[in-house]
Enzyme design. Sequence first.
Site, PDB file in Angstrom:
ATOM      1  N   PHE A 105       0.818  -1.203   0.000  1.00 45.32           N
ATOM      2  CA  PHE A 105       0.000   0.000   0.000  1.00 45.32           C
ATOM      3  C   PHE A 105       0.855   1.257   0.000  1.00 45.32           C
ATOM      4  O   PHE A 105       1.849   1.350   0.727  1.00 45.32           O
ATOM      5  CB  PHE A 105      -0.883   0.042   1.263  1.00 45.32           C
ATOM      6  CG  PHE A 105      -1.862  -1.085   1.379  1.00 45.32           C
ATOM      7  CD1 PHE A 105      -3.169  -0.930   0.955  1.00 45.32           C
ATOM      8  CD2 PHE A 105      -1.478  -2.304   1.912  1.00 45.32           C
ATOM      9  CE1 PHE A 105      -4.075  -1.970   1.066  1.00 45.32           C
ATOM     10  CE2 PHE A 105      -2.375  -3.356   2.036  1.00 45.32           C
ATOM     11  CZ  PHE A 105      -3.681  -3.186   1.598  1.00 45.32           C
ATOM     12  N   ASP A 106       0.449   2.217  -0.831  1.00 45.18           N
ATOM     13  CA  ASP A 106       0.914   3.585  -0.639  1.00 45.18           C
ATOM     14  C   ASP A 106       0.148   4.120   0.573  1.00 45.18           C
ATOM     15  O   ASP A 106      -0.894   3.568   0.943  1.00 45.18           O
ATOM     16  CB  ASP A 106       0.605   4.416  -1.887  1.00 45.18           C
ATOM     17  CG  ASP A 106       1.004   5.858  -1.720  1.00 45.18           C
ATOM     18  OD1 ASP A 106       2.128   6.114  -1.255  1.00 45.18           O
ATOM     19  OD2 ASP A 106       0.192   6.748  -2.057  1.00 45.18           O
ATOM     20  N   LYS A 107       0.626   5.187   1.182  1.00 50.25           N
ATOM     21  CA  LYS A 107      -0.048   5.703   2.375  1.00 50.25           C
ATOM     22  C   LYS A 107      -1.108   6.749   2.031  1.00 50.25           C
ATOM     23  O   LYS A 107      -2.303   6.553   2.253  1.00 50.25           O
ATOM     24  CB  LYS A 107       0.963   6.312   3.353  1.00 50.25           C
ATOM     25  CG  LYS A 107       0.305   6.920   4.607  1.00 50.25           C
ATOM     26  CD  LYS A 107       1.326   7.559   5.523  1.00 50.25           C
ATOM     27  CE  LYS A 107       1.842   8.864   4.957  1.00 50.25           C
ATOM     28  NZ  LYS A 107       0.812   9.941   4.933  1.00 50.25           N
ATOM     29  N   ILE A 118      -1.337  -0.997  -4.260  1.00 51.41           N
ATOM     30  CA  ILE A 118      -2.516  -0.151  -4.183  1.00 51.41           C
ATOM     31  C   ILE A 118      -2.068   1.283  -3.957  1.00 51.41           C
ATOM     32  O   ILE A 118      -1.385   1.590  -2.971  1.00 51.41           O
ATOM     33  CB  ILE A 118      -3.451  -0.595  -3.026  1.00 51.41           C
ATOM     34  CG1 ILE A 118      -3.851  -2.055  -3.205  1.00 51.41           C
ATOM     35  CG2 ILE A 118      -4.702   0.283  -2.995  1.00 51.41           C
ATOM     36  CD1 ILE A 118      -3.009  -3.043  -2.443  1.00 51.41           C
TER      37      ILE A 118
END
Length: 620
Positions: free
Chosen positions: A312-314, A512
Amino acid sequence: MKFQRWLQSVKNQIALTVGGLIAVAYGWYWLGGAVIVMQGLLLVASMMGVAPILMQAYQALKVKVISIDLLVTIAVLGALIIGEFNESAIVTFLFLFGGYLEQRTLKKTRESIRALSEMAPQTAQVLAADGTTTTVGVDDVEIDDQVLVKAGAQVPVDGQVVQGSAYVNEASITGEAQLVKKIVGDAVYSGAIVDNGTLTVTATQVGDDTTFAQIIELVEEAQDSKSPAEKFIDRFATYYTPAVLVLALAIGLITRDFKLAITILVLGCPGALVIGAPVSIVAGIGNGAKHGVLIKGGEVVNAMAGIDTMVFDKTGTLTKGDTAVAHVQFYTAAEQATLAVTTAVEAQSDHPLATAIVQYARERGVTDLPTIERIETLKGLGVQAEVAGQTIRIGRAKMMTEAGIRLTGAQIAAITASQTAGQSTVLVAVDQQVVLLIGIADTVKPEAKAALTRLKKAGVKHLVMLTGDNDQTAAAIAKAVGITEYHANLLPAEKVEFIKTYQANGQKVAFIGDGINDSPSLALADIGIAMGSGTDVAIETSDIVLMQSTLSELVYADYLTKATARNTVQNIVIAVGTVGLLLLGLMVGWVQMASGMFVHEISILVVIFNAMRLIRFKVR
C-alpha cells in the site's frame, strides 16, 4: 489480406446475425413452417458463422499452431456434410459469441505513457547574469543553469533552491498531499508545482535524468515487463485439438463409418469450454462494476485471485489524503472564543496547517472573528498577534518555552502523544497561558484497519506500506491500520525496487495507490489497484480501479476475484468432463448423436447458469 481484415472486423456483427437466423429458423419451425425453410436458414447461418472461424484456423496453421478454431471448423464442415445444419449453426454461434465475450472482458485501453508525457514540464525560465529571463525548452536547460519558477508553474528541473521561498506541491513525486515549504538550500524536483511564492533554482539534473522523467521511464519498463499470461484454453487446445482430430480419424479409418467420425468431432467440439470461462469472467466483472470495482479483464481476475502480498501507498490509500485537524484539546472553558481568536490569526496565513485549522473552525460554525490588531511571523516557530489587547501565540512548543510560558506535565504528555501519532502539533497561548492544543494529520480511513484484517483472513499473507512520508508518521499510520512492515522516505524508484524484491522472492504482489508517483509500481506489480479519486495516470496504469476509493472495495475485489476464478475452474471441469463422458459413451455405444448433442447443449446451459451465480455474489 483485406478480406481477412474485414472479416475479423465484422466478426461480432456476424455472430449477432447468426444468432438471429437461428432464432428465426426455430421460430419458423415451431410455428408450423416448412422444414426446408428452417434448414435453409440454418445452412446460411452455418456458412456465415464458419467463415471467420475458418480464417482464424488458417492463420493459426500458417504459424504451425493447431487451434480450437481448426477443430470447430472441421466439426462444422462435417456436420454440414451429414446434414446436421442445426448443430453446425449452433456451434458456430456459440464459438463466435464466446470470442465476443472474451474480447470485451480482455479489452484494455491504457494511455498512461501519453498522459504522463503531457504532464511533464515543457519550458523553463532561464535566468541570465543580468537578471533577465529567457523561455527555453526543458531539453535546452543545462546543469548549473538557474531557472525562475513562479507561483502556479512547474519546476522544470531537479535542483537546489538558491533564492526565495515557496510552498510546493510534490504529489507528482512523493505522493504526499501536504504542501512542503522550500527555502534556500532545499532540493526540488522536476514536475513539482509551486503553490505560492517564487523560487530560483540551480539545475542539478536535467532532461531524461530528472526524477519525473525517470518515473515515465519506469512505467514504460514495467508495462513492457508484464506479458499477458497464456490462456488456459489455448494451452489445453495444444493437446486437446490434435487428440480429437487423431481420434476421429482413427475411428473413421477403423470403422469406415464417416458419420461416427464426424459425430466424434461434433461431440468433441468444446462449446461449453469456449463459452464457460468468458461467461464466468463477464459475470464476475459485471458484479464488480455494480459494486464500484472495475476489473480490466479476465487475466486480471486470475492474477488477483493468486495475490499473497499487498503493498500500500499511504496518502490517499490508507489515509484520506487531506490535511485535517485530527485532535483538539482545550485548556480553557471559553472554547468557542478561543477557537474564534485562533481562526482569526490563522486566516492570515496560507500555511497548510493554518488552512486545516480554519477549515475545522468553519465546520463547527465559527464565523464571528475578532479583529487582528498586529501580527508577526516568527520563522520556524509560529505566529504572534495582538487581539483585543491580548497577545496570541500560535506555533510549536519551542515558541511557548522561549516566550517564558510554562507547560504542565499533562500538556507535555499530550504533545508527546500527538507527535507519536504522527500529527503536527500546534499550541495556542493567550498571554502567558496555553489554552489549546491542535493535532493535525492526514487521517486514517475509518474502514482501513477492519479491511486489512479481513484481507488477512482471506489469505493475503503479507501487508506492506511504502510511503514518501517521514518514519514517525509512517510508524503511526502502520500501527493504526495493523501493518507490521513499512518503509518510509521513499521515492518512486525505491518503491519499485521493493516490488521487484518481493517478486524475486516468489511473492505475487498487488500494489494499491492513487498518485502519479505510484504509476511505476502499479504497472510493475502483478496487479495494480488504483483509487478512483486518484490521478488519471494511476487509474489508466492499474488493473483494478476502486471507484469510491475505499478499502472495503479492495476487500470486495479480493473476495470477488477468488470466487470468479473458482467459478471459471468449475466451468472448465464441467465442460471437459462432459466432452470426455460423451466420447466415452459414444465409443461404448451408450450415446448417439441426438442424445449426445442434447447433453452437449445441456452442458452449455449448466456452465452459463453456474456463471450467472456470480451476478448475485456478495461478500458476507
